[in-house]
Design an enzyme around this catalytic site. Structure first.
Site, PDB file in Angstrom:
ATOM      1  N   GLU A 174     -37.300  28.628  -6.729  1.00  0.00           N
ATOM      2  CA  GLU A 174     -37.867  29.949  -7.080  1.00  0.00           C
ATOM      3  C   GLU A 174     -38.124  30.751  -5.819  1.00  0.00           C
ATOM      4  O   GLU A 174     -37.920  31.964  -5.779  1.00  0.00           O
ATOM      5  CB  GLU A 174     -39.177  29.766  -7.876  1.00  0.00           C
ATOM      6  N   GLU A 175     -38.603  30.039  -4.798  1.00  0.00           N
ATOM      7  CA  GLU A 175     -39.050  30.741  -3.582  1.00  0.00           C
ATOM      8  C   GLU A 175     -37.910  31.375  -2.801  1.00  0.00           C
ATOM      9  O   GLU A 175     -38.164  32.169  -1.900  1.00  0.00           O
ATOM     10  CB  GLU A 175     -39.852  29.781  -2.684  1.00  0.00           C
ATOM     11  N   ASP A 203     -47.051  30.733 -12.853  1.00  0.00           N
ATOM     12  CA  ASP A 203     -46.826  30.732 -11.413  1.00  0.00           C
ATOM     13  C   ASP A 203     -48.114  31.215 -10.756  1.00  0.00           C
ATOM     14  O   ASP A 203     -48.409  32.413 -10.766  1.00  0.00           O
ATOM     15  CB  ASP A 203     -45.639  31.671 -11.104  1.00  0.00           C
ATOM     16  N   HIS A 290     -48.465  31.206   0.609  1.00  0.00           N
ATOM     17  CA  HIS A 290     -47.272  30.901   1.433  1.00  0.00           C
ATOM     18  C   HIS A 290     -47.620  30.394   2.824  1.00  0.00           C
ATOM     19  O   HIS A 290     -46.855  30.625   3.775  1.00  0.00           O
ATOM     20  CB  HIS A 290     -46.325  32.108   1.491  1.00  0.00           C
ATOM     21  N   ASP A 309     -56.289  25.348 -20.139  1.00  0.00           N
ATOM     22  CA  ASP A 309     -56.606  25.413 -21.572  1.00  0.00           C
ATOM     23  C   ASP A 309     -55.846  26.555 -22.249  1.00  0.00           C
ATOM     24  O   ASP A 309     -55.426  26.427 -23.408  1.00  0.00           O
ATOM     25  CB  ASP A 309     -58.113  25.599 -21.784  1.00  0.00           C
TER      26      ASP A 309
HETATM   27  N1  DTR Z   1     -43.489  34.639  -7.508  1.00  0.00           N
HETATM   28  C1  DTR Z   1     -44.536  34.341  -6.646  1.00  0.00           C
HETATM   29  C2  DTR Z   1     -45.722  35.072  -6.461  1.00  0.00           C
HETATM   30  C3  DTR Z   1     -46.092  36.219  -7.292  1.00  0.00           C
HETATM   31  C4  DTR Z   1     -46.441  37.402  -6.806  1.00  0.00           C
HETATM   32  N2  DTR Z   1     -46.778  38.215  -7.816  1.00  0.00           N
HETATM   33  C5  DTR Z   1     -46.646  37.588  -8.978  1.00  0.00           C
HETATM   34  C6  DTR Z   1     -46.894  37.976 -10.275  1.00  0.00           C
HETATM   35  C7  DTR Z   1     -46.675  37.094 -11.291  1.00  0.00           C
HETATM   36  C8  DTR Z   1     -46.248  35.806 -11.022  1.00  0.00           C
HETATM   37  C9  DTR Z   1     -46.008  35.389  -9.716  1.00  0.00           C
HETATM   38  C10 DTR Z   1     -46.210  36.304  -8.693  1.00  0.00           C
HETATM   39  C11 DTR Z   1     -44.263  33.278  -5.637  1.00  0.00           C
HETATM   40  O1  DTR Z   1     -43.851  32.231  -6.086  1.00  0.00           O
HETATM   41  O2  DTR Z   1     -44.441  33.469  -4.431  1.00  0.00           O
HETATM   42 ZN    ZN Z   2     -44.432  31.636  -3.658  1.00  0.00          ZN
HETATM   43 ZN    ZN Z   3     -44.876  30.965  -7.053  1.00  0.00          ZN
END
Ligand code: DTR
Ligand code: ZN
Ligand code: ZN
Length: 320
Positions: A174-175, A203, A290, A309
Site C-alpha cells: 500500500e505504501e 488504515d 511514517h 468494536d
Molecule cells: N494511506 C495512509 C494514510 C492516510 C492518510 N490519510 C488517510 C485517510 C484515510 C485512510 C488513510 C489515510 C498511509 O498508509 O500512509
Molecule cells: Zn502509511
Molecule cells: Zn496506512
C-alpha cells in the site's frame, strides 16, 4: 438511497437497509397467530482489545527481528504474512496468499475466507499490512491489520453463521501506491467483483492523538459506523483526507460500495477537535506517522478499543 419504504416507518426502513433486522421484525402488518416470533440479527461481539494489542506486539517483534520494519519486499513483511496466516489457518479460515510484483520485489496479499454464507454476496474487510521502511508500522497499519484479524478470530470463536459470505484481506505494498489491493481488484473476474456487496477499509485506527473519521462514501456503510459511534456518544467527522489515499480506492473505482474508519495521520488536531475528542490541539493526530517511533507505544488504547468494536459492529451488521 431510498429513504422510505411504503408500509414501514422511515426508521424501520433505515434499519432494514442497514440489514440489522429481518423483514419479519419490521413489518407493520399484524403477524399471523401462528407466526414465528420476530428474530433479531446476532449482536456484534465486543472485540478484546487485549488480544488486538497482542497482535500488535507480535508485529513489533517481527519488525525488531528484521531490521526495524515490515516494508514491502523485506523479510519483515513476509514474516508478518506468515504470522497472520498461521493464526487464521488455526482458526479454520480458508486462506490464500496472492503474489504480485512491485518495485522489482515480490509482494503478497493474504486473503482469508470464512466458510459459509451466500457467496453471491460478499462482505469484505481489509487493511494494509506493510509498513514504510523507516519504522515498524504499528499504528500505520498494524492497528487496522490487528483489528480485522481479531474480528476474524472472533467470527471463528463464536462460530458466526452470517447470511452473507465473509472475506478478510491484508494488502501488500500500500505504501508504494496501493499495489496489492489494485492487483487483487484487477485480477477479479467481473462477475466476482460484482458479488462484493461491501468493502470496508481500516488504515490507522489507533493514532496517539486520535480523531474519529468515518469515510463518507457508501451511505449505508457510513450510517452503520455512525450509528455505532452515536450509541457510544463519540462524535465523528467525515474523512476528507482519505479519498484515493488507501486500499478502498481500487474497489471504489471498480464500482464496489466502500466505507471505513481513520484516526488521523500527519495533519494537526484543531481546538474544536480536541474539545470533543480530547488529546492535544495543535499537534498531529500521529506525530510518529511514517517514522521509526511508530512502535507499540504509539497507540491510543481507547481509540483502538472503540475502533476494533466498530469493525465488528459493521462486519456483523452488514453480513447478517
Ligand atoms: N494511506 C495512509 C494514510 C492516510 C492518510 N490519510 C488517510 C485517510 C484515510 C485512510 C488513510 C489515510 C498511509 O498508509 O500512509
Ligand atoms: Zn502509511
Ligand atoms: Zn496506512
Amino acid at each position: 438511497m431510498k429513504l422510505s419504504v411504503p408500509g414501514r416507518t422511515a426508521a424501520a426502513a433505515a434499519i432494514a437497509v442497514a440489514g440489522l433486522l429481518t423483514t419479519t421484525a419490521i413489518s407493520n402488518a399484524a403477524p399471523a397467530p401462528d407466526a414465528a416470533p420476530a428474530t433479531k440479527a446476532a449482536a456484534a461481539p465486543d472485540i478484546s482489545v487485549e488480544n488486538v494489542k497482542g497482535h500488535l506486539a507480535d508485529l513489533q517483534s517481527v519488525a525488531d527481528a528484521n531490521g526495524g520494519n515490515r516494508a514491502h519486499g523485506t523479510a519483515g513483511y513476509k514474516a508478518s504474512i506468515d504470522s497472520l496466516k498461521k493464526k487464521l489457518d488455526d482458526a479454520g479460515f480458508t486462506t490464500s496468499v496472492q503474489e504480485f510484483t512491485a518495485g522489482g520485489e515480490t509482494g503478497y496479499n493474504l486473503v482469508a475466507d470464512w466458510p459459509g454464507g451466500d457467496e453471491g454476496k460478499v462482505v469484505m474487510a481489509g487493511a494494509h499490512l506493510d509498513s514504510v521502511s523507516d519504522g515498524p508500522g504499528i499504528n500505520d497499519n498494524g492497528s487496522g491489520s490487528a483489528a480485522i484479524l481479531e474480528t476474524a478470530l472472533t467470527v471463528a470463536r463464536e462460530k458466526y453463521k452470517p447470511t452473507k459470505h465473509l472475506r478478510f484481506a491484508w494488502w501488500g505494498a500500500e505504501e508504494i501506491g496501493m499495489v496489492g489491493s489494485s492487483h487483487y481488484v484487477d485480477s477479479l473476474a467481473g462477475a466476482d467483483r460484482s458479488k462484493i456487496s461491501a468493502y470496508l477499509n481500516f488504515d490507522m485506527l489507533s493514532s496517539p492523538n486520535a480523531g474519529y473519521f468515518v469515510y463518507d462514501d457508501d451511505p449505508t456503510i457510513e450510517k452503520t459506523f455512525k450509528d455505532y459511534y452515536a450509541d457510544k456518544k463519540v462524535d465523528t467527522e467525515p474523512d476528507t483526507e482519505g479519498d484515493g489515499r488507501s486500499d478502498h480506492a481500487p474497489f471504489q473505482q471498480a464500482g464496489v460500495p466502500v466505507g471505513g474508519l481513520f484516526s488521523g495521520a500527519e495533519t494537526t488536531k484543531s481546538a474544536e477537535q480536541a474539545e470533543k475528542w480530547g488529546g492535544k490541539a495543535g499537534e498531529a493526530f500521529d506525530k510518529c506517522y511514517h517514522s521509526a517511533c511508530d512502535g507499540v507505544s504509539n497507540i491510543d488504547g481507547t481509540a483502538l478499543d472503540r475502533n476494533s468494536d466498530a469493525v465488528a459492529y459493521a462486519v456483523w451488521g452488514l453480513s447478517s
